[in-house]
Design a protein around this motif. Structure first.
Motif, PDB file in Angstrom:
ATOM      1  N   GLY A 346       0.806  -1.213   0.000  1.00  0.00           N
ATOM      2  CA  GLY A 346       0.000   0.000   0.000  1.00  0.00           C
ATOM      3  C   GLY A 346       0.836   1.259   0.000  1.00  0.00           C
ATOM      4  N   THR A 347       2.008   1.191  -0.672  1.00  0.00           N
ATOM      5  CA  THR A 347       2.973   2.290  -0.639  1.00  0.00           C
ATOM      6  C   THR A 347       3.097   2.943  -2.009  1.00  0.00           C
ATOM      7  OG1 THR A 347       4.230   1.079   1.035  1.00  0.00           O
ATOM      8  CG2 THR A 347       5.330   2.930  -0.039  1.00  0.00           C
ATOM      9  N   ILE A 348       3.148   4.279  -2.016  1.00  0.00           N
ATOM     10  CA  ILE A 348       3.396   5.052  -3.233  1.00  0.00           C
ATOM     11  C   ILE A 348       4.852   5.487  -3.249  1.00  0.00           C
ATOM     12  CG2 ILE A 348       2.816   7.164  -4.496  1.00  0.00           C
ATOM     13  CD1 ILE A 348       0.083   7.017  -2.993  1.00  0.00           C
ATOM     14  N   PHE A 349       5.496   5.359  -4.407  1.00  0.00           N
ATOM     15  CA  PHE A 349       6.877   5.811  -4.580  1.00  0.00           C
ATOM     16  C   PHE A 349       6.906   6.941  -5.616  1.00  0.00           C
ATOM     17  CE2 PHE A 349       7.096   1.447  -3.139  1.00  0.00           C
ATOM     18  CZ  PHE A 349       8.073   1.498  -2.146  1.00  0.00           C
ATOM     19  N   VAL A 350       7.639   8.006  -5.285  1.00  0.00           N
ATOM     20  CA  VAL A 350       7.716   9.174  -6.163  1.00  0.00           C
ATOM     21  C   VAL A 350       9.168   9.609  -6.279  1.00  0.00           C
ATOM     22  CG1 VAL A 350       6.919  11.523  -6.591  1.00  0.00           C
ATOM     23  CG2 VAL A 350       5.441   9.928  -5.361  1.00  0.00           C
ATOM     24  N   ASN A 351       9.634   9.798  -7.515  1.00  0.00           N
ATOM     25  CA  ASN A 351      10.973  10.378  -7.703  1.00  0.00           C
ATOM     26  C   ASN A 351      10.819  11.860  -8.017  1.00  0.00           C
ATOM     27  OD1 ASN A 351       9.840   9.934 -10.216  1.00  0.00           O
ATOM     28  ND2 ASN A 351      11.784   9.485 -11.211  1.00  0.00           N
ATOM     29  N   SER A 352      11.670  12.674  -7.422  1.00  0.00           N
ATOM     30  CA  SER A 352      11.520  14.116  -7.513  1.00  0.00           C
ATOM     31  C   SER A 352      12.880  14.784  -7.653  1.00  0.00           C
ATOM     32  CB  SER A 352      10.798  14.640  -6.261  1.00  0.00           C
ATOM     33  OG  SER A 352      10.369  15.963  -6.429  1.00  0.00           O
ATOM     34  N   ILE A 353      12.884  15.914  -8.341  1.00  0.00           N
ATOM     35  CA  ILE A 353      14.122  16.668  -8.601  1.00  0.00           C
ATOM     36  C   ILE A 353      14.213  17.846  -7.638  1.00  0.00           C
ATOM     37  CG2 ILE A 353      15.382  18.026 -10.312  1.00  0.00           C
ATOM     38  CD1 ILE A 353      13.896  16.359 -12.470  1.00  0.00           C
ATOM     39  N   ASP A 354      15.344  17.965  -6.974  1.00  0.00           N
ATOM     40  CA  ASP A 354      15.598  19.054  -6.031  1.00  0.00           C
ATOM     41  C   ASP A 354      16.505  20.062  -6.733  1.00  0.00           C
ATOM     42  OD1 ASP A 354      16.063  20.676  -3.866  1.00  0.00           O
ATOM     43  OD2 ASP A 354      16.323  19.027  -2.461  1.00  0.00           O
ATOM     44  N   TRP A 355      15.878  21.022  -7.418  1.00  0.00           N
ATOM     45  CA  TRP A 355      16.636  21.964  -8.253  1.00  0.00           C
ATOM     46  C   TRP A 355      15.883  23.284  -8.230  1.00  0.00           C
ATOM     47  CZ3 TRP A 355      17.762  21.103 -14.200  1.00  0.00           C
ATOM     48  CH2 TRP A 355      18.782  21.946 -14.615  1.00  0.00           C
ATOM     49  N   CYS A 356      16.540  24.342  -7.810  1.00  0.00           N
ATOM     50  CA  CYS A 356      15.885  25.632  -7.588  1.00  0.00           C
ATOM     51  C   CYS A 356      16.192  26.608  -8.718  1.00  0.00           C
ATOM     52  CB  CYS A 356      16.328  26.220  -6.253  1.00  0.00           C
ATOM     53  SG  CYS A 356      16.065  25.085  -4.868  1.00  0.00           S
ATOM     54  N   THR A 357      15.357  27.633  -8.827  1.00  0.00           N
ATOM     55  CA  THR A 357      15.423  28.610  -9.915  1.00  0.00           C
ATOM     56  C   THR A 357      15.315  30.008  -9.350  1.00  0.00           C
ATOM     57  OG1 THR A 357      14.383  27.076 -11.480  1.00  0.00           O
ATOM     58  CG2 THR A 357      14.282  29.407 -12.031  1.00  0.00           C
ATOM     59  N   SER A 358      15.990  30.954  -9.986  1.00  0.00           N
ATOM     60  CA  SER A 358      15.847  32.377  -9.642  1.00  0.00           C
ATOM     61  C   SER A 358      15.268  33.120 -10.839  1.00  0.00           C
ATOM     62  CB  SER A 358      17.201  32.978  -9.261  1.00  0.00           C
ATOM     63  OG  SER A 358      17.738  32.327  -8.119  1.00  0.00           O
ATOM     64  N   VAL A 359      14.272  33.956 -10.577  1.00  0.00           N
ATOM     65  CA  VAL A 359      13.560  34.652 -11.646  1.00  0.00           C
ATOM     66  C   VAL A 359      13.526  36.143 -11.377  1.00  0.00           C
ATOM     67  CG1 VAL A 359      11.237  35.048 -12.601  1.00  0.00           C
ATOM     68  CG2 VAL A 359      12.115  32.722 -12.380  1.00  0.00           C
TER      69      VAL A 359
END
Length: 399
Positions: A346-359
């Motif tokens: 009953g587990t969800i797995f998510v891959n995510s990117i840790d990358w920040c932006t300046s605007v």
């Protein structure tokens, strides 16, 4: 011998070894999902489609079609049905290729590359239909369209405009004008289908100009949404908009997962570029939702949301006077690879990117858009999607 995930455990994983390898001649970002059918692997690399033997990695066939280069040069894979593989192209076409021979069956156009539209997503095949849509929603005046094509001929069976031309949804773009056309809601990752109910679920892209919310107050429907469409007719059955008031280029972009929890609850799991994963309940509604008739309406509601990466400065206003840094950035969060569900636990797995932006925004009195050009509001068109953090600050999460 066929090996399933059940056959692989902690004791055996150390004994896994490479059997063969296949190297393409393409120098591009490899974003294709791999489809395995009858011992053959089908995948894409920008303008080339491959079929290789899964046991030996020997190439069975390769189909290459000349396409104009673009800033991304990506394609995300194929659909397979009835001995045919289907894919989109960078110049707005959808192709049907014979899975046995690699010969072209048909070629149709659904998007206009002159406007900045492409078709990079892996289509979805079901019965006699092929579901696909256009990307390009960060380009001036481009809006998303979802198509059902006849799988045998490529003929358009129905089309759904993510940003409708009229009606209540169009009214959620109160500042629309020729100089500021509704823009966004494009799709660039795969859809999901509930075969039991015949419901097509689609996650849609951000509104634009990406960073300038002053030019597009309102809900901007149906951008940054999860849509439920009747797969046979294209009729809208329901929608939910997990991200409202977006000014960070935070698409609800990744392919959704349809699951039933261990307790029997039907959910749609959607992950977005804002670094959040959403559990969305699916159920019949007693009243119409959006433009859906009461008899066909689906109730979609966010039951929970969980962060999957660093989130910083998410509410800070953007300015034309200085750079503002926020996380995740316009290239962060959950991109084209969606969540996965392990039913037994009953587990969800998510891959995510840790990358920040300046605007830093362009001043409103000088901001002008044009056909085929990015429509983000950034003050420097050379970095239209913001100034990304350097590689030394990149990270990735699995949650």
């Amino acid at each position: 011998n066929e090996v399933t995930c059940v056959d692989i455990d902690e004791a055996k994983v150390a004994r896994l070894k490479q059997t063969c390898a296949f190297k393409t001649t393409d120098t591009v970002s490899f974003q294709s999902g791999i489809v395995a059918v009858g011992g053959i692997l089908y995948f894409t690399a920008f303008n080339t489609t491959y079929a290789i033997d899964a046991a030996t990695c020997r190439q069975k066939w390769k189909f290459t079609r000349p396409e104009p280069r673009n800033p991304l040069n990506v394609n995300r894979g194929v659909a397979y049905s009835g001995g045919v593989v289907y894919r989109g192209t960078a110049d707005g076409h959808v192709l049907a290729i014979d899975a046995a021979t690699g010969q072209l069956r048909w070629d149709v156009t659904i998007a206009d590359p002159g406007k900045g539209e492409t078709v990079p997503m892996a289509p979805l095949a079901w019965n006699d239909l092929l579901f696909v849509g256009n990307a390009g929603g960060d380009v001036f005046g481009v809006t998303g369209r979802i198509y059902a094509l006849d799988a045998a001929s490529g003929r358009t069976v129905w089309q759904f405009n993510v940003v409708p031309d009229s009606g209540p949804a169009r009214a959620t773009w109160p500042k629309a004008s020729p100089e500021n056309p509704p823009t966004g809601g494009a799709t660039w990752t795969s859809y999901a289908l509930d075969e039991v109910t015949g419901t097509l679920y689609v996650t849609t892209g951000n509104p634009a100009p990406d960073f300038v919310i002053e030019l597009r107050p309102g809900e901007n429907l149906y951008t940054n949404s999860v849509l439920a469409l009747d797969a046979r007719t294209g009729q809208l059955q329901g929608y939910v908009q997990p991200i409202r008031g977006d000014f960070h280029d935070w698409d609800v972009s990744a392919g959704p997962a349809l699951i039933t929890t261990k307790g029997g609850m039907p959910l749609l799991i959607a992950a977005a570029k804002n670094g959040m994963v959403y559990g969305i309940e699916r159920g019949r509604a007693s009243r119409p939702t959006g433009d859906a008739p009461a008899s066909d309406a689906l109730a979609l509601g966010v039951r929970y949301s969980t962060a999957t990466t660093t989130r910083e400065n998410v509410n800070a206003a953007l300015s034309s006077e200085r750079f503002t840094r926020f996380c995740p950035g316009s290239q962060g969060g959950v991109e084209w690879n969606g969540p996965a569900y392990h039913r037994a636990s009953g587990t969800i797995f998510v891959n995510s990117i840790d990358w920040c932006t300046s605007v830093k925004l362009q001043r409103l009195d000088t901001l002008r858009g044009g056909p085929g050009k990015p429509w983000t509001g950034m003050d420097d068109e050379r970095m239209a999607f913001g100034k990304m953090d350097p590689p030394s600050m990149w990270k990735g999460w699995v949650t």
